[in-house]
Design a protein around this motif. Structure first.
Motif, short mmCIF file in Angstrom:
data_model
loop_
_atom_site.label_atom_id
_atom_site.label_comp_id
_atom_site.label_asym_id
_atom_site.label_seq_id
_atom_site.Cartn_x
_atom_site.Cartn_y
_atom_site.Cartn_z
N ASP A 276 63.36 120.90 63.81
CA ASP A 276 64.11 121.75 62.89
C ASP A 276 64.37 121.05 61.56
OD1 ASP A 276 64.08 123.76 64.66
OD2 ASP A 276 66.14 123.52 65.35
N LEU A 277 64.61 119.76 61.64
CA LEU A 277 64.84 119.02 60.40
C LEU A 277 63.60 119.13 59.52
CD1 LEU A 277 66.56 115.70 61.56
CD2 LEU A 277 67.60 117.75 60.60
N LEU A 278 62.48 118.94 60.15
CA LEU A 278 61.22 118.99 59.41
C LEU A 278 60.96 120.40 58.87
CD1 LEU A 278 59.80 116.46 59.08
CD2 LEU A 278 58.24 117.03 60.92
N ARG A 279 61.25 121.36 59.69
CA ARG A 279 61.03 122.74 59.25
C ARG A 279 61.91 123.06 58.04
NH1 ARG A 279 61.19 124.29 64.92
NH2 ARG A 279 59.06 124.59 65.66
N ALA A 280 63.12 122.54 58.08
CA ALA A 280 64.03 122.79 56.97
C ALA A 280 63.48 122.20 55.68
CB ALA A 280 65.41 122.20 57.28
N VAL A 281 63.06 120.96 55.76
CA VAL A 281 62.48 120.31 54.58
C VAL A 281 61.23 121.06 54.15
CG1 VAL A 281 61.38 118.24 53.69
CG2 VAL A 281 63.36 118.04 55.18
N TYR A 282 60.45 121.41 55.12
CA TYR A 282 59.23 122.14 54.79
C TYR A 282 59.56 123.46 54.09
CZ TYR A 282 55.35 125.19 55.03
OH TYR A 282 54.40 126.08 54.66
N GLY A 283 60.57 124.13 54.58
CA GLY A 283 60.97 125.41 53.99
C GLY A 283 61.23 125.27 52.50
N VAL A 284 61.93 124.24 52.14
CA VAL A 284 62.24 124.03 50.74
C VAL A 284 60.99 123.62 49.95
CG1 VAL A 284 63.49 122.58 49.10
CG2 VAL A 284 64.62 123.44 51.14
N SER A 285 60.20 122.77 50.57
CA SER A 285 59.07 122.20 49.84
C SER A 285 57.96 123.21 49.59
CB SER A 285 58.49 121.03 50.62
OG SER A 285 59.50 120.13 50.95
N SER A 286 57.68 123.98 50.58
CA SER A 286 56.48 124.80 50.49
C SER A 286 56.67 126.02 49.62
CB SER A 286 56.07 125.25 51.88
OG SER A 286 57.01 126.18 52.36
N VAL A 287 57.84 126.61 49.72
CA VAL A 287 58.08 127.82 48.96
C VAL A 287 58.38 127.48 47.50
CG1 VAL A 287 59.35 129.98 48.95
CG2 VAL A 287 59.10 128.71 51.06
N ALA A 288 58.64 126.22 47.30
CA ALA A 288 59.14 125.77 46.01
C ALA A 288 58.34 126.28 44.83
CB ALA A 288 59.16 124.26 46.00
N SER A 289 59.06 126.71 43.85
CA SER A 289 58.44 127.20 42.64
C SER A 289 58.71 126.25 41.48
CB SER A 289 58.99 128.58 42.32
OG SER A 289 60.38 128.60 42.60
N ALA A 290 59.97 125.95 41.27
CA ALA A 290 60.36 125.12 40.13
C ALA A 290 59.70 123.74 40.22
CB ALA A 290 61.86 124.97 40.10
N PRO A 291 59.51 123.12 39.06
CA PRO A 291 58.81 121.83 39.02
C PRO A 291 59.63 120.70 39.61
CG PRO A 291 59.59 122.44 36.84
CD PRO A 291 59.84 123.62 37.73
N ASP A 292 60.95 120.90 39.73
CA ASP A 292 61.78 119.81 40.24
C ASP A 292 61.95 119.86 41.75
OD1 ASP A 292 63.26 122.12 40.22
OD2 ASP A 292 65.16 121.06 39.97
N TRP A 293 61.08 120.57 42.42
CA TRP A 293 61.29 120.73 43.86
C TRP A 293 61.29 119.43 44.65
CZ3 TRP A 293 58.09 119.23 47.69
CH2 TRP A 293 56.73 119.10 47.40
N PRO A 294 60.50 118.42 44.26
CA PRO A 294 60.58 117.20 45.07
C PRO A 294 61.98 116.59 45.06
CG PRO A 294 58.60 117.19 43.74
CD PRO A 294 59.45 118.30 43.23
#
Lengths: 193, 193
Positions: free
Chosen positions: B158-176
DNA sequence: TCTTATACGGAGACACTCTCCGTTTTATTC
DNA sequence: GAATAAAACGGAGAGTGTCTCCGTATAAGA
């Protein structure tokens, strides 16, 4: 030059057009529920007893259709946010709303891909329905930050994306519990140290 | 009845087959990088100067191909986990690895859809490459739990999924940055109260 | 060199998306 | 209750993609 009425904005639909629109929405809801967000649009048109052209005239893109189908669900979420913000402590309101968010996804698994789109990149989608979700979570976070209870540097949408990440990909049957545990972790982790 | 050799398991590929396999993988990597995880498979076959049939014989499904392409990336992640687990404090190892995970996604945006699949439902996929990621994060979490520093009831994936959720959908350039902030929130939220 | 298991390739059946435009239906005007 | 214009419909069809089947080519071993 011909004279134009200014702001023809939301023209009234002809009776048959309205009828078809409803039928398409019903068929789409059924279709998305059964086959996921990538259900065949032609199939949906067929089920609605409508030509493909008609479907595409009403909803130019798959996203537009998805959005229209789940607009009411999303509106409910937005309404509840206003309610919670008035009646609860800021952090609790945030937590409660996020938990509700999980429940909504649980209730309507199909909403997940739709929200995925809403949370995602497309700016156009963001404006309309998506804006409701965005504004809801941002209002909640802003309130909690203002109260001094949670860190100011957290991005509201990211919280939602995180929960979404767990909820949507979820395979095991106990995912709602896991998602809720994650909400706790996120809230707790977001508190001012 | 004809006599059969027992366990023909991993047959050795013919020379030309091996050549083609490599060419397909190269073309696939290029294709996925350019057009995302839903790039046309026929197109990839064409680029590899190979018939569609050949591609499908080697990789029966899109997932199989995706998996093969990113297997090495995933193996690196797994190797780093072992490294970190030996040389760092449990919680720090977990945090560091998750941050690295973000970097990997940042470096290879295309890996995101692939990991999505790996993290997702399909049990088959879980077994092979996916298992590496699963085992890595689970080892880290187990270590941190054993040390008594984080809650025992958190689900590693779940931790990984959460991070993935933010990372993959990310639009803005500051997502990392945002993803890394989320890692902090998750780690902090996971600590024993 | 001959044989045969192995692998190749691409035509083709089928599915899906989306558009174009001739036909039909609704609303309006007299 | 026609007549007319505007609005909406429908579905054929072009374009693209997936995946399979099977006649042909080729590598490996005797």
């Amino acid at each position: 030059m011909t004279v134009k009425k200014s702001k023809p904005a939301a023209r009234t639909l002809r009776a048959d057009a309205l009828r078809n629109r409803e039928r398409i929405l019903a068929a789409a809801k059924a279709g998305f529920t059964k086959n996921g967000a990538d259900a065949s649009l032609d199939e949906i048109a067929r089920r609605a007893k409508v030509g493909a052209g008609t479907l595409y005239r009403h909803f130019p893109t798959r996203e537009a259709l998805l959005e229209a189908v789940y607009q009411t669900e999303v509106e409910k979420l937005a309404a509840v946010q206003r309610e919670f913000s008035k009646t609860m402590e800021p952090v609790e309101a945030l937590r409660a709303w996020m938990l509700l968010f999980v429940d909504y996804i649980a209730a309507k698994q199909i909403i997940a891909p739709a929200l995925y789109t809403l949370l995602g990149a497309s700016p156009k989608v963001f404006q309309s329905t998506g804006g409701l979700v965005t504004r809801a979570i941002e209002a909640l976070v802003a309130g909690a930050v203002a109260s001094g209870e949670i860190r100011a540097d957290i991005n509201a949408m990211d919280l939602l994306r995180a929960v979404y990440g767990v909820s949507s990909v979820a395979s095991a049957p106990d995912w709602p519990q896991r998602a809720k545990r994650l909400v706790d972790i996120l809230i707790h982790g977001s508190r001012v140290r």
